[in-house]
Design a protein around this motif. Sequence first.
Motif, PDB file in Angstrom:
ATOM      1  N   GLY A 373     -11.719  -7.132 -20.721  1.00 51.78           N
ATOM      2  CA  GLY A 373     -10.370  -6.624 -20.947  1.00 51.78           C
ATOM      3  C   GLY A 373     -10.310  -5.590 -22.049  1.00 51.78           C
ATOM      4  N   GLU A 374     -11.174  -5.744 -23.061  1.00 50.31           N
ATOM      5  CA  GLU A 374     -11.196  -4.795 -24.174  1.00 50.31           C
ATOM      6  C   GLU A 374     -11.687  -3.416 -23.753  1.00 50.31           C
ATOM      7  OE1 GLU A 374     -12.139  -7.947 -27.836  1.00 50.31           O
ATOM      8  OE2 GLU A 374     -13.759  -6.766 -26.910  1.00 50.31           O
ATOM      9  N   GLN A 375     -12.422  -3.343 -22.669  1.00 50.23           N
ATOM     10  CA  GLN A 375     -13.038  -2.088 -22.243  1.00 50.23           C
ATOM     11  C   GLN A 375     -12.176  -1.311 -21.254  1.00 50.23           C
ATOM     12  OE1 GLN A 375     -16.543  -4.031 -20.748  1.00 50.23           O
ATOM     13  NE2 GLN A 375     -17.705  -3.677 -22.622  1.00 50.23           N
ATOM     14  N   LEU A 376     -10.985  -1.782 -20.997  1.00 51.57           N
ATOM     15  CA  LEU A 376     -10.108  -1.224 -19.962  1.00 51.57           C
ATOM     16  C   LEU A 376      -9.106  -0.226 -20.505  1.00 51.57           C
ATOM     17  CD1 LEU A 376      -8.809  -4.178 -17.766  1.00 51.57           C
ATOM     18  CD2 LEU A 376     -10.259  -2.288 -17.044  1.00 51.57           C
ATOM     19  N   GLU A 377      -8.718   0.719 -19.633  1.00 55.33           N
ATOM     20  CA  GLU A 377      -7.511   1.490 -19.883  1.00 55.33           C
ATOM     21  C   GLU A 377      -6.706   1.536 -18.587  1.00 55.33           C
ATOM     22  OE1 GLU A 377      -7.947   5.629 -20.740  1.00 55.33           O
ATOM     23  OE2 GLU A 377      -9.821   5.821 -19.623  1.00 55.33           O
ATOM     24  N   PHE A 378      -5.377   1.570 -18.726  1.00 59.21           N
ATOM     25  CA  PHE A 378      -4.470   1.579 -17.586  1.00 59.21           C
ATOM     26  C   PHE A 378      -3.743   2.906 -17.525  1.00 59.21           C
ATOM     27  CE2 PHE A 378      -5.288  -2.828 -17.647  1.00 59.21           C
ATOM     28  CZ  PHE A 378      -4.836  -3.382 -16.462  1.00 59.21           C
ATOM     29  N   VAL A 379      -3.657   3.483 -16.316  1.00 55.24           N
ATOM     30  CA  VAL A 379      -2.914   4.720 -16.133  1.00 55.24           C
ATOM     31  C   VAL A 379      -2.163   4.656 -14.814  1.00 55.24           C
ATOM     32  CG1 VAL A 379      -4.540   6.114 -17.476  1.00 55.24           C
ATOM     33  CG2 VAL A 379      -4.851   5.889 -15.014  1.00 55.24           C
ATOM     34  N   ALA A 380      -1.104   5.448 -14.714  1.00 51.39           N
ATOM     35  CA  ALA A 380      -0.350   5.553 -13.469  1.00 51.39           C
ATOM     36  C   ALA A 380      -1.008   6.570 -12.549  1.00 51.39           C
ATOM     37  CB  ALA A 380       1.091   5.961 -13.762  1.00 51.39           C
ATOM     38  N   SER A 381      -0.747   6.444 -11.272  1.00 46.81           N
ATOM     39  CA  SER A 381      -1.255   7.384 -10.286  1.00 46.81           C
ATOM     40  C   SER A 381      -0.850   8.812 -10.639  1.00 46.81           C
ATOM     41  CB  SER A 381      -0.714   7.018  -8.901  1.00 46.81           C
ATOM     42  OG  SER A 381      -1.003   8.020  -7.957  1.00 46.81           O
ATOM     43  N   THR A 382      -1.757   9.749 -10.419  1.00 44.52           N
ATOM     44  CA  THR A 382      -1.517  11.147 -10.763  1.00 44.52           C
ATOM     45  C   THR A 382      -0.466  11.786  -9.869  1.00 44.52           C
ATOM     46  OG1 THR A 382      -3.812  11.342 -11.460  1.00 44.52           O
ATOM     47  CG2 THR A 382      -2.631  13.398 -11.058  1.00 44.52           C
ATOM     48  N   PHE A 383      -0.462  11.436  -8.589  1.00 51.70           N
ATOM     49  CA  PHE A 383       0.333  12.164  -7.615  1.00 51.70           C
ATOM     50  C   PHE A 383       1.595  11.434  -7.168  1.00 51.70           C
ATOM     51  CE2 PHE A 383      -4.148  13.266  -7.137  1.00 51.70           C
ATOM     52  CZ  PHE A 383      -4.099  14.631  -7.325  1.00 51.70           C
ATOM     53  N   GLY A 384       1.886  10.290  -7.755  1.00 56.21           N
ATOM     54  CA  GLY A 384       3.106   9.575  -7.394  1.00 56.21           C
ATOM     55  C   GLY A 384       3.127   9.195  -5.928  1.00 56.21           C
ATOM     56  N   GLY A 385       4.251   9.457  -5.274  1.00 61.39           N
ATOM     57  CA  GLY A 385       4.429   9.045  -3.888  1.00 61.39           C
ATOM     58  C   GLY A 385       3.635   9.845  -2.884  1.00 61.39           C
ATOM     59  N   ASP A 386       3.028  10.976  -3.300  1.00 59.04           N
ATOM     60  CA  ASP A 386       2.261  11.802  -2.371  1.00 59.04           C
ATOM     61  C   ASP A 386       0.785  11.438  -2.322  1.00 59.04           C
ATOM     62  OD1 ASP A 386       4.380  13.381  -1.529  1.00 59.04           O
ATOM     63  OD2 ASP A 386       4.129  14.831  -3.137  1.00 59.04           O
ATOM     64  N   THR A 387       0.354  10.446  -3.077  1.00 58.35           N
ATOM     65  CA  THR A 387      -1.075  10.225  -3.257  1.00 58.35           C
ATOM     66  C   THR A 387      -1.800   9.917  -1.958  1.00 58.35           C
ATOM     67  OG1 THR A 387      -0.509   9.280  -5.409  1.00 58.35           O
ATOM     68  CG2 THR A 387      -2.769   9.047  -4.686  1.00 58.35           C
ATOM     69  N   VAL A 388      -1.234   9.101  -1.084  1.00 59.45           N
ATOM     70  CA  VAL A 388      -1.913   8.735   0.165  1.00 59.45           C
ATOM     71  C   VAL A 388      -2.118   9.971   1.033  1.00 59.45           C
ATOM     72  CG1 VAL A 388      -1.684   7.441   2.322  1.00 59.45           C
ATOM     73  CG2 VAL A 388      -1.141   6.339   0.141  1.00 59.45           C
ATOM     74  N   ALA A 389      -1.106  10.833   1.123  1.00 55.23           N
ATOM     75  CA  ALA A 389      -1.234  12.051   1.932  1.00 55.23           C
ATOM     76  C   ALA A 389      -2.259  13.004   1.338  1.00 55.23           C
ATOM     77  CB  ALA A 389       0.121  12.744   2.061  1.00 55.23           C
ATOM     78  N   VAL A 390      -2.270  13.146   0.017  1.00 55.16           N
ATOM     79  CA  VAL A 390      -3.274  13.997  -0.634  1.00 55.16           C
ATOM     80  C   VAL A 390      -4.671  13.478  -0.309  1.00 55.16           C
ATOM     81  CG1 VAL A 390      -4.213  14.763  -2.847  1.00 55.16           C
ATOM     82  CG2 VAL A 390      -1.743  14.748  -2.495  1.00 55.16           C
ATOM     83  N   GLY A 391      -4.865  12.172  -0.458  1.00 56.97           N
ATOM     84  CA  GLY A 391      -6.169  11.590  -0.169  1.00 56.97           C
ATOM     85  C   GLY A 391      -6.558  11.728   1.289  1.00 56.97           C
TER      86      GLY A 391
END
Length: 415
Positions: A373-391
């Motif tokens: 747990g100490e080695q983790l960082e949390f971030v939100a998706s870069t592309f929001g709601g478009d991420t699946v289509a971008v991928g």
Amino acid sequence: MVDVRSGRTGGPAPESANVTSLRQRNRALVLTHVLQSGRTSRGDLARECGLSLASATNIVGDLVAEGLVHETGSIASRGGRPITVVEPRPEGAYLIGADVGERGVAVELFDLKMTRVDREFRGGRDDETPETIAHDLDDALEALRERNPAAWPALAGVGLGLPGVVETAADGSQTLYAQSLGWPPVAVGDLIHFDGPVSAENGAKTQAMAELWFGAARGVEHALVALLGRGVGLGIIADGRLQHGSMSTAAEWGHTKIERYGQVCRCGNRGCVEAYVGADAILNAWRATGASFEGSGWGALGSLLDAVDKGDPAATGVLDDVIHSLGVALGSLVNLTNPQRVVIGGWVGVRLMEQHAARIADATKANALTRAGEQLEFVASTFGGDTVAVGAAIMPLETLVRDARPRPGDVPKSA
């Protein structure tokens, strides 16, 4: 991402085959770097790709001839000649990515710089079927073609992010298994009628591909990319590569168990992660408290979060349970995979991360081993709601990176 690190097994290949393979590898490295950086130089390409300047220059020349990159000017150097800038040529190729959800499809057209050119949505029904999805995809593609006729001759292909497991057979044919939706196995070729290359993958994996290529997982060797929506999915990145498993069912995290004999899940089993942190589960839990709200999507979830902000005890209790369940589920994954980063996406995940990212991180670390747990960082998706289509659009992009296109003036070799 194009995997240029895997070795070849078996005996030595003929010298000509080795040379061709090396050229393809180096081309893929250079084109990938140009696409990901958006703006670079021959010197940077040589350094980043481990090539000589002469080799990088030759490959850039080939890519210019293919129409995929172009020179866009120059910048001053330290006492030497000006440095020529190399960028993707936007009109060099176009890509389509489709986010096929449970209540409609969002089909997006991108240029080679991965700038969204156009978008078309179809559907919105509560009872989508493979047949209605196929109709919606065809309609959306036709609408995009009519509005963008100049892009169509340069269209490299279509990628589909689908709500289920996608298996690929030895002959390249693909089949969708959407158990949670109650659909029978569906041939991907029956979902879309397009005269060109079509590739499909689970939507959570296409989200992970987007983050790996251009987003929060780029340059990260070990990451978890979680998708929280009506369904719950995951992409696992290990050693810089997206993991698929033997038949591409790896990372079906939404249907791992966090409670014995627990809540009924849409897949038919009990105690699955999705039965606690999927959108329907969250809203059903709030409705069970006596809450009244409209809809079952973005707006309804927003109403829940607004009620939490206003101090509503029932809404607060629901959110507390969701974050606790999410922390339990993610904490187990952290212990299993030891990621450097956890990326949270999907429309539910995006809403939760807006105000409750720290609580999600704390809940996960509380359910993981202390050191992991100490080695983790949390971030939100870069592309929001478009991420699946971008991928999804990255699938035809990967093919473009892997396979050189004929250049103007090239003469096909006779058999």
